[in-house]
Design a protein around this motif. Structure first.
Motif, PDB file in Angstrom:
ATOM      1  N   GLN A  76      52.460   6.480  86.149  1.00 26.80           N
ATOM      2  CA  GLN A  76      52.573   7.890  86.498  1.00 26.80           C
ATOM      3  C   GLN A  76      51.184   8.521  86.423  1.00 26.80           C
ATOM      4  OE1 GLN A  76      54.185   6.773  83.667  1.00 26.80           O
ATOM      5  NE2 GLN A  76      53.294   7.887  81.985  1.00 26.80           N
ATOM      6  N   PRO A  77      50.995   9.664  87.087  1.00 24.00           N
ATOM      7  CA  PRO A  77      49.683  10.314  87.050  1.00 24.00           C
ATOM      8  C   PRO A  77      49.328  10.815  85.653  1.00 24.00           C
ATOM      9  CG  PRO A  77      51.224  11.504  88.496  1.00 24.00           C
ATOM     10  CD  PRO A  77      51.965  10.356  87.900  1.00 24.00           C
ATOM     11  N   ASN A  78      48.031  10.882  85.378  1.00 25.62           N
ATOM     12  CA  ASN A  78      47.496  11.383  84.114  1.00 25.62           C
ATOM     13  C   ASN A  78      48.055  10.649  82.898  1.00 25.62           C
ATOM     14  OD1 ASN A  78      45.786  13.547  85.211  1.00 25.62           O
ATOM     15  ND2 ASN A  78      47.745  14.330  85.944  1.00 25.62           N
ATOM     16  N   ASN A  79      48.221   9.356  83.037  1.00 27.30           N
ATOM     17  CA  ASN A  79      48.718   8.509  81.961  1.00 27.30           C
ATOM     18  C   ASN A  79      47.530   8.054  81.114  1.00 27.30           C
ATOM     19  OD1 ASN A  79      49.782   6.538  80.333  1.00 27.30           O
ATOM     20  ND2 ASN A  79      50.630   5.294  81.971  1.00 27.30           N
ATOM     21  N   GLY A  80      47.392   8.641  79.931  1.00 29.13           N
ATOM     22  CA  GLY A  80      46.271   8.327  79.063  1.00 29.13           C
ATOM     23  C   GLY A  80      46.215   6.871  78.633  1.00 29.13           C
ATOM     24  N   MET A  81      47.324   6.169  78.710  1.00 25.61           N
ATOM     25  CA  MET A  81      47.355   4.763  78.313  1.00 25.61           C
ATOM     26  C   MET A  81      46.782   3.844  79.386  1.00 25.61           C
ATOM     27  SD  MET A  81      48.508   4.788  75.263  1.00 25.61           S
ATOM     28  CE  MET A  81      48.999   3.126  74.941  1.00 25.61           C
ATOM     29  N   SER A  82      46.595   4.360  80.600  1.00 30.83           N
ATOM     30  CA  SER A  82      46.052   3.503  81.662  1.00 30.83           C
ATOM     31  C   SER A  82      44.911   4.200  82.395  1.00 30.83           C
ATOM     32  CB  SER A  82      47.152   3.086  82.635  1.00 30.83           C
ATOM     33  OG  SER A  82      47.623   4.210  83.346  1.00 30.83           O
ATOM     34  N   SER A  83      44.022   4.789  81.632  1.00 31.16           N
ATOM     35  CA  SER A  83      42.874   5.481  82.203  1.00 31.16           C
ATOM     36  C   SER A  83      42.010   4.500  82.988  1.00 31.16           C
ATOM     37  CB  SER A  83      42.057   6.115  81.086  1.00 31.16           C
ATOM     38  OG  SER A  83      40.856   6.628  81.594  1.00 31.16           O
ATOM     39  N   ASN A  84      41.818   4.821  84.249  1.00 28.48           N
ATOM     40  CA  ASN A  84      40.960   3.992  85.094  1.00 28.48           C
ATOM     41  C   ASN A  84      40.692   4.705  86.405  1.00 28.48           C
ATOM     42  OD1 ASN A  84      43.189   3.720  86.797  1.00 28.48           O
ATOM     43  ND2 ASN A  84      43.701   1.685  86.080  1.00 28.48           N
ATOM     44  N   GLY A  85      39.702   4.243  87.097  1.00 23.12           N
ATOM     45  CA  GLY A  85      39.440   4.745  88.431  1.00 23.12           C
ATOM     46  C   GLY A  85      40.198   3.907  89.433  1.00 23.12           C
ATOM     47  N   SER A  86      40.173   4.317  90.674  1.00 26.34           N
ATOM     48  CA  SER A  86      40.888   3.563  91.705  1.00 26.34           C
ATOM     49  C   SER A  86      40.119   2.324  92.127  1.00 26.34           C
ATOM     50  CB  SER A  86      41.129   4.454  92.919  1.00 26.34           C
ATOM     51  OG  SER A  86      39.884   4.747  93.543  1.00 26.34           O
ATOM     52  N   ASN A  87      38.811   2.291  91.858  1.00 28.40           N
ATOM     53  CA  ASN A  87      37.933   1.206  92.276  1.00 28.40           C
ATOM     54  C   ASN A  87      37.865   1.053  93.793  1.00 28.40           C
ATOM     55  OD1 ASN A  87      37.074   0.496  89.709  1.00 28.40           O
ATOM     56  ND2 ASN A  87      38.864  -0.784  89.371  1.00 28.40           N
ATOM     57  N   LEU A  88      38.176   2.127  94.510  1.00 27.73           N
ATOM     58  CA  LEU A  88      38.059   2.106  95.961  1.00 27.73           C
ATOM     59  C   LEU A  88      36.693   2.664  96.347  1.00 27.73           C
ATOM     60  CD1 LEU A  88      41.590   3.461  96.947  1.00 27.73           C
ATOM     61  CD2 LEU A  88      40.835   1.083  96.799  1.00 27.73           C
ATOM     62  N   GLY A  89      35.929   1.872  97.083  1.00 23.64           N
ATOM     63  CA  GLY A  89      34.608   2.303  97.518  1.00 23.64           C
ATOM     64  C   GLY A  89      34.700   3.299  98.658  1.00 23.64           C
ATOM     65  N   PRO A  90      33.595   3.960  98.972  1.00 22.01           N
ATOM     66  CA  PRO A  90      33.600   5.013  99.994  1.00 22.01           C
ATOM     67  C   PRO A  90      33.932   4.521 101.397  1.00 22.01           C
ATOM     68  CG  PRO A  90      31.374   4.584  99.229  1.00 22.01           C
ATOM     69  CD  PRO A  90      32.284   3.795  98.364  1.00 22.01           C
ATOM     70  N   THR A  91      33.782   3.240 101.650  1.00 22.73           N
ATOM     71  CA  THR A  91      34.113   2.720 102.983  1.00 22.73           C
ATOM     72  C   THR A  91      35.485   2.051 103.024  1.00 22.73           C
ATOM     73  OG1 THR A  91      32.987   0.634 102.499  1.00 22.73           O
ATOM     74  CG2 THR A  91      31.683   2.377 103.568  1.00 22.73           C
ATOM     75  N   ASN A  92      36.203   2.080 101.915  1.00 25.35           N
ATOM     76  CA  ASN A  92      37.518   1.447 101.861  1.00 25.35           C
ATOM     77  C   ASN A  92      38.530   2.301 102.629  1.00 25.35           C
ATOM     78  OD1 ASN A  92      40.170   0.640 100.961  1.00 25.35           O
ATOM     79  ND2 ASN A  92      39.153  -0.438  99.290  1.00 25.35           N
ATOM     80  N   PRO A  93      39.239   1.704 103.597  1.00 25.11           N
ATOM     81  CA  PRO A  93      40.220   2.463 104.378  1.00 25.11           C
ATOM     82  C   PRO A  93      41.335   3.070 103.518  1.00 25.11           C
ATOM     83  CG  PRO A  93      39.864   0.276 105.335  1.00 25.11           C
ATOM     84  CD  PRO A  93      39.117   0.326 104.051  1.00 25.11           C
ATOM     85  N   ALA A  94      41.676   2.446 102.402  1.00 25.43           N
ATOM     86  CA  ALA A  94      42.734   2.988 101.536  1.00 25.43           C
ATOM     87  C   ALA A  94      42.289   4.322 100.933  1.00 25.43           C
ATOM     88  CB  ALA A  94      43.081   1.986 100.428  1.00 25.43           C
ATOM     89  N   LEU A  95      41.009   4.438 100.562  1.00 31.36           N
ATOM     90  CA  LEU A  95      40.502   5.699 100.032  1.00 31.36           C
ATOM     91  C   LEU A  95      40.494   6.764 101.128  1.00 31.36           C
ATOM     92  CD1 LEU A  95      39.229   7.390  97.781  1.00 31.36           C
ATOM     93  CD2 LEU A  95      37.005   6.535  98.523  1.00 31.36           C
ATOM     94  N   THR A  96      40.037   6.386 102.307  1.00 28.75           N
ATOM     95  CA  THR A  96      40.017   7.327 103.438  1.00 28.75           C
ATOM     96  C   THR A  96      41.416   7.835 103.741  1.00 28.75           C
ATOM     97  OG1 THR A  96      38.114   6.136 104.345  1.00 28.75           O
ATOM     98  CG2 THR A  96      39.272   7.621 105.834  1.00 28.75           C
TER      99      THR A  96
END
Length: 189
Positions: A76-96
């Motif tokens: 779920q969003p804002n879950n302190g137990m799984s703090s992490n970034g998406s690891n999607l780079g700026p050219t990744n289509p999933a981020l776009t």
């Protein structure tokens, strides 16, 4: 050999007591004495009950509330137990695609708003838990919140201004608005 074993066991017990009991109790005692709010999670309390923390974002999707940064935590969003970034780079289509979806949701919630969408409303932070948005992100949402609450835009803008925290020591970081504190202030208005 037995003397060596006895010395080793004595050191094990001694170090366990020092590092496992005395040190944690001393640090906890100092933290509770010097920084009680921070030591207890920087909780925001309303009517005697904790409603959140100043350090962890919450998800709002009702038009009468300001919305925070998207969260990349799971399940779920804002879950302190799984703090992490998406690891999607700026050219990744999933981020776009995610950014386009978020822009679409913001535009659908406030169709008359033609201002540029601030980047912090459509991208998650490295922790995925940001409780704050930029003043520009708050300004972008003022008209929608004012309309949903039946308030004037100047009233809502005044509350945003009162909830804006400046740069630390006047030169570190950026100005920011804690979304939960702002929304609670609006509910109390």
């Amino acid at each position: 050999m037995s003397k060596l074993l006895r010395n080793a066991l004595t050191m094990l017990v001694l170090m366990t007591v020092i590092t496992g009991i005395i040190y944690p109790l001393a640090v906890t005692g100092l933290a509770q004495t010097l920084f009680p709010s921070q030591a207890n999670g920087s909780l925001i309390v309303k009517d005697g009950k904790p409603v959140g923390s100043m350090l962890i974002g919450q998800s709002f999707d009702d038009p009468k509330y300001f919305w925070g940064r998207p969260s990349s935590t799971t399940p779920q969003p804002n879950n302190g137990m799984s703090s992490n970034g998406s690891n999607l780079g700026p050219t990744n289509p999933a981020l776009t695609d995610a950014v386009k979806q978020r822009i679409g949701a913001l535009r659908a919630a406030d169709p008359g708003n033609m201002k540029p969408v601030p980047v912090d409303l459509v991208t998650a932070s490295a922790s995925g838990l940001d409780p704050e948005i930029s003043p520009a992100a708050a300004d972008y949402q003022v008209a929608r919140v004012a309309k949903a609450r039946g308030m004037s835009e100047s009233q809502v803008q005044t509350m945003v201004n009162m909830s804006t925290t400046g740069r630390q020591f006047g030169f570190l970081g950026e100005s920011r608005v804690n979304v939960l504190k702002l929304n609670l202030a609006l509910d109390g208005h």
